[in-house]
Every structure is written in structure tokens, then in C-alpha cells.
Design a protein around this motif. Sequence first.
Motif, short mmCIF file in Angstrom:
data_model
loop_
_atom_site.label_atom_id
_atom_site.label_comp_id
_atom_site.label_asym_id
_atom_site.label_seq_id
_atom_site.Cartn_x
_atom_site.Cartn_y
_atom_site.Cartn_z
N HIS A 1 2.13 5.02 -2.23
CA HIS A 1 1.69 6.11 -3.11
C HIS A 1 2.94 6.88 -3.57
CE1 HIS A 1 -2.54 5.66 -1.77
NE2 HIS A 1 -2.05 5.51 -0.56
N HIS B 1 -6.79 -0.82 4.97
CA HIS B 1 -7.04 -0.13 6.24
C HIS B 1 -7.91 -0.99 7.17
CE1 HIS B 1 -5.38 3.22 4.04
NE2 HIS B 1 -6.42 3.28 3.25
N HIS C 1 0.87 -1.19 0.00
CA HIS C 1 0.00 0.00 0.00
C HIS C 1 0.90 1.23 0.00
CE1 HIS C 1 -4.06 1.85 1.10
NE2 HIS C 1 -3.21 2.87 1.03
N ILE D 1 -1.19 2.35 -4.93
CA ILE D 1 -2.62 2.15 -4.75
C ILE D 1 -3.43 3.43 -4.95
CG2 ILE D 1 -2.55 2.38 -2.24
CD1 ILE D 1 -4.23 -0.52 -2.62
N ASP E 1 1.16 2.87 3.51
CA ASP E 1 0.43 4.11 3.24
C ASP E 1 1.29 5.34 3.53
OD1 ASP E 1 -1.69 5.48 2.23
OD2 ASP E 1 -3.00 5.24 3.96
ZN LIG Z 1 -3.45 4.91 0.96
#
Ligand SMILES: [Zn+2]
Length: 473
Positions: free
Chosen positions: A135, A313, A133, A183, A380
Motif C-alpha cells: 500500500h 490474508h 500486497h 492492493i 501489507d
Molecule cells: Zn492490505
Amino acid sequence: MHMWVSGKNPSSNCLRVLPVIILYDNSGVSARRTRFELNFQPPPIFRSHQPSARMKFPHLLLLLLFAIPAQAQDTVIRAGTIIHPQDGSVSIDQKITVTNGRITAIEDWSGSMDDSVTDLSDRFVMTGLFDAHSHMALVVDKRYDGGNYYVTGLLNPTAYRAVQGVANARNMLESGFTVIRDIGNNGNYADVAIKKGIDEGFIPGPHMETSGRIIAPFGAQFHLQPEKPGLGNPEYFFADGVVEIMKAVRENLHFGATFIKLVIDDQRYIYSVEEIRTAVREAELAGTYVSAHCWTEQGARNAIAAGVRSIEHGPNMPDEVLQMAKDAGVFLVGTEFTTAGLAWADPTADISAFEAEHLQFVDRLRRAYALDLKIVYGSDAVFFDAEKGRAYESFDVLHSWREAGVSNADQLKAMTSTAADLMGMSDERGALAVGLRADIIAMPANPLDDTNALYNIDYVMKDGTVYRHPGSH
Ligand SMILES: [Zn+2]
């Protein structure tokens, strides 16, 4: 000196047909985590014109583009301890042979040590890490966005974000991540462009899976105002009802998504089972799958019922819903934020609120682990720290995993073999085994004793090409 090199393995004679780009700039001091310095040996066609084997061009910017003839030469590594995260076992003093980007032999060490052998005899060696996950082209700017990224997305065009993503991807690779699943939140397909550059050998970076634009009910993760409803694009792909969702999935796949990401439930109206099932069916018809951002319990229930591959999440999943996920074979990519990670973007906020949210994630991970759900590591990470780099922020999430009582071996498994299962690439990556791609990392301390050892990874090979070796940083 800043140097970019791709396609040439600096510690062996393994040559491949790829462009090599070298930028020399002796203008100043490099940031600690972005420096990439090697004693570069020019290929034979240039060596005959060079008085010195090591190229030195102070105060000169030199761009060379050339192709190197392919040769099926082996790279031989002597590995002190190989760790197999899929079962937590180790093997001692091994010889790994890499040919044309793949592992062709793993056996007990024999032979003599000479310059052709990569000496990792004092290192702990394992397959490369996955962040499921991530970015790459989202760098939240806390000057504008307190705990959000709406303004960041408005101010930074896709081209600039792609540049940020190149730096993040390089940092992730050099830190030991050989596969990332990007993602979403990449503006207008910056993720696809970065992946293309990596695949073609123009820039160093992990193997990337890309979701393209995140598909979501109107508004997605933003709160728009009625005079400017279009400002959520292209950050999100608003799609409501089965027809719009079908079209959004197809358009996303057309523009380079390798899987589909939905945000299920960040508005009062959330995706129904029927809507999610439409995306799942369209993705499966194209040979891929859906990952679903679920923040609420109902969102998770809908996503599981509709057949998504993973829940992202999932902080509000009671045991019953975790069990439903397990029964349906759904992976959990839990992004267990640390308190510091949550507070980073909004230093003025009350930190106790973040502490409660962090503990909620830790509790959910502890329960998922106890139920033996398929848990996958995903960070994340979305901030930028020039000193530490994106990967450092990613590794910090493991503090939450330790807090939840996940064993070191199972942390490594969630970062490798289980992640490869999620992405459907276990026959290519996710383990150090004969026939698989040569994604190999090494570090001085044993991560089975303490996964903080991962911060000090100092050898990285991806697809048989070395991007970092001890002493190169
Ligand atoms: Zn995310």
C-alpha cells in the motif's frame, strides 16, 4: 545532497529517451534510507559547458529537463553467483548482457574487466523482488489510529498521500523490490498517479500493478456512523449486489486499476459467491483478475468457489479450504504479520493478543506450505519509519516465514517467480533469463543461506536502469 535521477544509467553508457530531473540541495543531512547520491556524469551536450566532469552547485537548486538520444548500447555485468529462485539453483561467475532494458545474454564469464563492466563478482545476484500486497499511499498514523486507519484517511488528502507514496515507492525500489502490487487504500487513485509517474520516468519506483479503489460491501473495513455514511469514500468503493459490483469494477478499470481487489468479509454481511463471480467475470472480460481479502473461513470458501485469482490474508483457512484453493489454482498472499508489526500501531494494547494472531498466521502458512499451495510473499506494510523505511518493514514479514519453516529458496521463489505467475507477467519479469526485462539485484551475502541477506541489497537495476549500486548509499 538530494538527487533524483531517472533515465540515465549511472554505471554504464546506456542512454534512453527519458526526461532527467536533477535536484541539487546541499542544505543538510539526508536520512539514511532516503539518500540517493551518485557521481553523476552529465551527458555530452552539457559536458562541453562544464569545466568539471562532476557537477557541483552548492546552495543552488537546479532543475534540468532534457531528452537523451537513444542508443542501443549494452550493459555488461560480471556476476559472482547468480541465484535462480524458481528452482533454487545457482550459476557461478557469469556474464549478463543487458540491451535496451532487457537481458540479451547470460553466459560463463569471459573477457577482460574494464570500466565498462559492472563488477558484481563478489555479489549474489538475482532477479528483482516482488511484494504482492503493498500500500504505497497508505501510511497509518498511530497518533490517530490504534490498529485502524479510518482517521488517517480522513485527515490526509489524496495529494499528500501520493507524496508519501512517492517516497515509499522509491524506498521499495532502492531496497530491491522491482515489482509491487498495490492492493488499495490509496484515497482517490493515488496508486494510479504514482504508477503513471514511475512509468513515465518522472520518479523512481518499482513496476506497479494497481487495484484502484477497493470494492466491498457497504462499510467495507470501517465502522461508520449513520449521520456520515459517506466518509468511507473514496477510501472504499461500496458496491452491493451484482449490478453495483459490475458498475464498480468497470469504473475502477476505467480510472486505472490493472486488477480488482475485493474485501469479502469484514462485516457481518459478506459477499456471496454470485456477487464475487460478477466481479471475476467483469475483470476477466477486461483481461484481468480479482484478488480477495478474506478473513473468515466462509469468505475464503465463497471467493474460491467464485474463481478469484488470489486470497489475501486468509488466517482462518482450515486444511480443507487450503486444499480447495490448491485444487482451484488459487494463490495465497498470506501477509503473515509479525507480533511487532501488529503491535506497532497500538503500543498500549495487550501484546499477547497480537502474539496469538501472529501465531495463527504462522500456523496457516506452515499448513499451506505443507500442502504445496502456490504461496506468494506480500507484506501489507502500512507504517512509516523515517530511519528504516517502508521496505525494511516489508522484509520483516520474512521472520514469520522462517518461523513457519519455509526454506530460504522457497521464500525467494515466493518473492519472484510465483509472484510473477500470480500477476500474469512470467514472460516479462520474475526470473533472470534471456528475453526478460532486466530487473537485477545483488547483495554481499547469500540469501539461500539466510534471507536476512536481503536487508543488505546494494545493487538495483530495473528495466535496465541502475537505481542503486555499491557505495551509492
Ligand atoms: Zn492490505
